[in-house]
Design an enzyme around this catalytic site. Sequence first.
Site, PDB file in Angstrom:
ATOM      1  N   SER B 149      37.285  44.483  21.998  1.00 22.87           N
ATOM      2  CA  SER B 149      36.061  44.695  22.358  1.00 22.87           C
ATOM      3  C   SER B 149      35.123  45.873  21.372  1.00 22.87           C
ATOM      4  O   SER B 149      35.446  45.525  20.369  1.00 22.87           O
ATOM      5  CB  SER B 149      36.089  45.398  24.102  1.00 22.87           C
ATOM      6  OG  SER B 149      34.867  45.581  24.590  1.00 22.87           O
ATOM      7  N   ARG B 219      29.490  51.884  36.408  1.00 24.02           N
ATOM      8  CA  ARG B 219      30.830  51.350  36.395  1.00 24.02           C
ATOM      9  C   ARG B 219      30.782  49.856  37.254  1.00 24.02           C
ATOM     10  O   ARG B 219      31.698  48.893  36.937  1.00 24.02           O
ATOM     11  CB  ARG B 219      31.955  52.359  37.196  1.00 24.02           C
ATOM     12  CG  ARG B 219      33.431  51.765  36.887  1.00 24.02           C
ATOM     13  CD  ARG B 219      33.629  51.518  35.769  1.00 24.02           C
ATOM     14  NE  ARG B 219      34.977  51.436  35.383  1.00 24.02           N
ATOM     15  CZ  ARG B 219      35.780  51.112  34.481  1.00 24.02           C
ATOM     16  NH1 ARG B 219      34.985  50.898  33.066  1.00 24.02           N
ATOM     17  NH2 ARG B 219      37.093  51.099  34.200  1.00 24.02           N
ATOM     18  N   ASP B 330      35.536  34.877  28.723  1.00 24.26           N
ATOM     19  CA  ASP B 330      34.662  36.063  28.345  1.00 24.26           C
ATOM     20  C   ASP B 330      33.436  35.849  28.381  1.00 24.26           C
ATOM     21  O   ASP B 330      32.823  35.154  27.070  1.00 24.26           O
ATOM     22  CB  ASP B 330      35.289  36.610  27.513  1.00 24.26           C
ATOM     23  CG  ASP B 330      34.830  38.142  26.974  1.00 24.26           C
ATOM     24  OD1 ASP B 330      34.022  38.337  27.471  1.00 24.26           O
ATOM     25  OD2 ASP B 330      35.589  38.654  25.920  1.00 24.26           O
ATOM     26  N   HIS B 363      36.413  38.856  30.143  1.00 21.40           N
ATOM     27  CA  HIS B 363      36.684  39.981  28.999  1.00 21.40           C
ATOM     28  C   HIS B 363      37.885  40.890  29.450  1.00 21.40           C
ATOM     29  O   HIS B 363      38.414  41.237  28.304  1.00 21.40           O
ATOM     30  CB  HIS B 363      35.592  41.007  29.127  1.00 21.40           C
ATOM     31  CG  HIS B 363      35.345  41.895  27.713  1.00 21.40           C
ATOM     32  ND1 HIS B 363      35.449  41.374  26.555  1.00 21.40           N
ATOM     33  CD2 HIS B 363      35.435  43.456  27.823  1.00 21.40           C
ATOM     34  CE1 HIS B 363      35.436  42.272  25.722  1.00 21.40           C
ATOM     35  NE2 HIS B 363      35.377  43.555  26.380  1.00 21.40           N
ATOM     36  N   ASP B 364      38.247  41.043  30.690  1.00 20.22           N
ATOM     37  CA  ASP B 364      39.465  41.952  30.864  1.00 20.22           C
ATOM     38  C   ASP B 364      40.754  41.424  30.293  1.00 20.22           C
ATOM     39  O   ASP B 364      41.657  41.815  30.257  1.00 20.22           O
ATOM     40  CB  ASP B 364      39.784  41.876  32.539  1.00 20.22           C
ATOM     41  CG  ASP B 364      39.114  43.413  32.904  1.00 20.22           C
ATOM     42  OD1 ASP B 364      38.704  44.092  32.089  1.00 20.22           O
ATOM     43  OD2 ASP B 364      39.521  43.453  34.185  1.00 20.22           O
TER      44      ASP B 364
END
Lengths: 392, 392
Positions: B149, B219, B330, B363-364
Amino acid sequence: MQLIATPESMFFADALPLQSGASLRGYDLSFETYGQLNASKTNAVLVCHALNASHHVAGSYAGQAHSEGWWDNMIGPGKPLDTEKFFVIGVNNLGSCFGSTGPMHLNPDTGQVYGADFPVVTVEDWVNAQARLLDALGIQTLAAVMGGSLGGMQTLSWTLQYPNRVRHALVIASAPNLTAENIAFNEVARRAIVTDPDFHGGHFYQHGTVPKRGLRIARMIGHITYLSDDVMNEKFGRQLRDAVLAQARDASGSLDVGSYKYSTQDVEFQIESYLRYQGDKFAEYFDANTYLLITRALDYFDPARAYGGDLSLALGRASAKFLLVSFTTDWRFSPKRSREIVKALLDNKRDVSYAEIDAPHGHDAFLLDDPRYMGVVRSYFESISDELEGQP
Amino acid sequence: MQLIATPESMFFADALPLQSGASLRGYDLSFETYGQLNASKTNAVLVCHALNASHHVAGSYAGQAHSEGWWDNMIGPGKPLDTEKFFVIGVNNLGSCFGSTGPMHLNPDTGQVYGADFPVVTVEDWVNAQARLLDALGIQTLAAVMGGSLGGMQTLSWTLQYPNRVRHALVIASAPNLTAENIAFNEVARRAIVTDPDFHGGHFYQHGTVPKRGLRIARMIGHITYLSDDVMNEKFGRQLRDAVLAQARDASGSLDVGSYKYSTQDVEFQIESYLRYQGDKFAEYFDANTYLLITRALDYFDPARAYGGDLSLALGRASAKFLLVSFTTDWRFSPKRSREIVKALLDNKRDVSYAEIDAPHGHDAFLLDDPRYMGVVRSYFESISDELEGQP
């Protein structure tokens, strides 16, 4: 020919029982109609609105420039939904902030403004309220119900709640329910509103405040999800604002890319400027409690829930003919979701047409002038019109 | 074997000139190292962190349960990046809230906490600061730089700023710059923070407040974009919370789907409960000014900008060998973005390996244990290790 729109309002004295178990005492519905109802009352088309729209679907208000209805490109004389042939009805939903009874109105039980006490309304409740308006207008059967996004959910629900009153259903850029991701975006928007200190638990009217910070954030999130990644890149890309660039130009006028101002809080990129503008504009006119109500109606809608999640079982009650339209770059209500509805209808051997339009604009595409999209809707209404002329 | 991590800190007395034109007087960098530097000092690997991580990359702190580093599944004895073979360095970036000099520290010019006056730092600035740490550790050339990232952006920037100091670059789930959509999400998160009345223009420390509302919203938005739509549906779907369901069960225990409570503000769906929890947790430990700084560093990163947007021209300076990894689901840093980097490197005839991992987690995924992903990184480091052993 210019279509002149005239808003109307009707009071309903009978309480409306709601899905939550509560009921709504005496309420008003704002609506507009365009075109003429034929003698047999068979040419009525109900148009359902989505999140931030209203009963002002088409035409303009006399003497008011730039007052076109939100679907004026679709509906009017000679347009795909032709008001020379059809009698078109736009209704503002309960809980809205554009005329029909909502959180900004007086609660007859308390004599106070409803605010956060306005009961939770669902897609099904809206459809029931719309049906009462049709009763009052003397319309038993609709030639069609039509809507995009949340309006498409109401359209789908019409075919389940009043299967005998709907001949055709046009469900555009919609879904049989929200995904977890959709609910998640709604939840963040709602949290931004309810945690705004100016929200006062939804009773901000008494405090003379408006939770504008929260509304701005909610709208910004919404706008990101209405657009496709591609169209955002094309419209805004990574372009810095002109003012930022001007500052970075040296004496000769050539761009020194290393020397523009760096800031964490100023608007530097054009996309930021666009989103802030959209957020500010929205916060000026939209009601925070309405935002909560409408996003919740989206979250709750799920006709398959009562059938253990089986959409084919759920849609068994529908008897209308269907046109579904989706847009390839719509990631909020993706083509996959429309295809779920198509499949469930085909499982029930219903008459379904489906168009997947290759358009770059994301969810917003359903409001825009894509020629193929407009053509599909136009032909569909032409065939409904032919049907009407062929009938006794 | 358990890896014990020991955080260290180093003071740098020389001012660091920043890309903005400002400079940072005397600063600390927090870092950790794992494994042994070999005699020729050729086996060092720098690991760069992303938004909310730190120098605590691997291992655990002695006597502290559940204190594993954020990439502990990837780095350690016998792991894909094997600390038996490599000397691994994690550095906390400037502007962070986890030890290195940042907005919560004293500004030597004023004797006050920096707060919003902390200078804007860029990916390039971070890389320069990391290079000074390597100088101090006596490491001239890195066997590899690695990051996911935003960490991947630092890795890419290393190969451009210090081409002679990097042999291999592992750029994972990254991009050559942010898209307009990425910037848009960052901007909404930042607006939520800076419009929180507890933010006080970034000088909230003096007011004894923390803009927790804004941090929570930021968040929550982040979490939505880290996950794929699929994994969200799989993990949470449209499931109502157990408490909501319990309430809707009738006396016989069977579910009356029509009778659960309807509410606009309560948590009804599991996804909401998850997001609120993540937001609350984050707001307890993360600094609001750091959030602004780090998202801005993401927005500004764009090595092609100085080359008129031509990434192939921009990457011409890189001489490292590359491994790029992306994950199919992602949508924040999609495979397409990694392929842009691959293409630009191939245009320069660089040595590039690329793996597109079919993983459901969005993305995680770059932080998770996908066996193929772990295998690809493991083999890549094994080949680096073989290279090192083969050299004089």
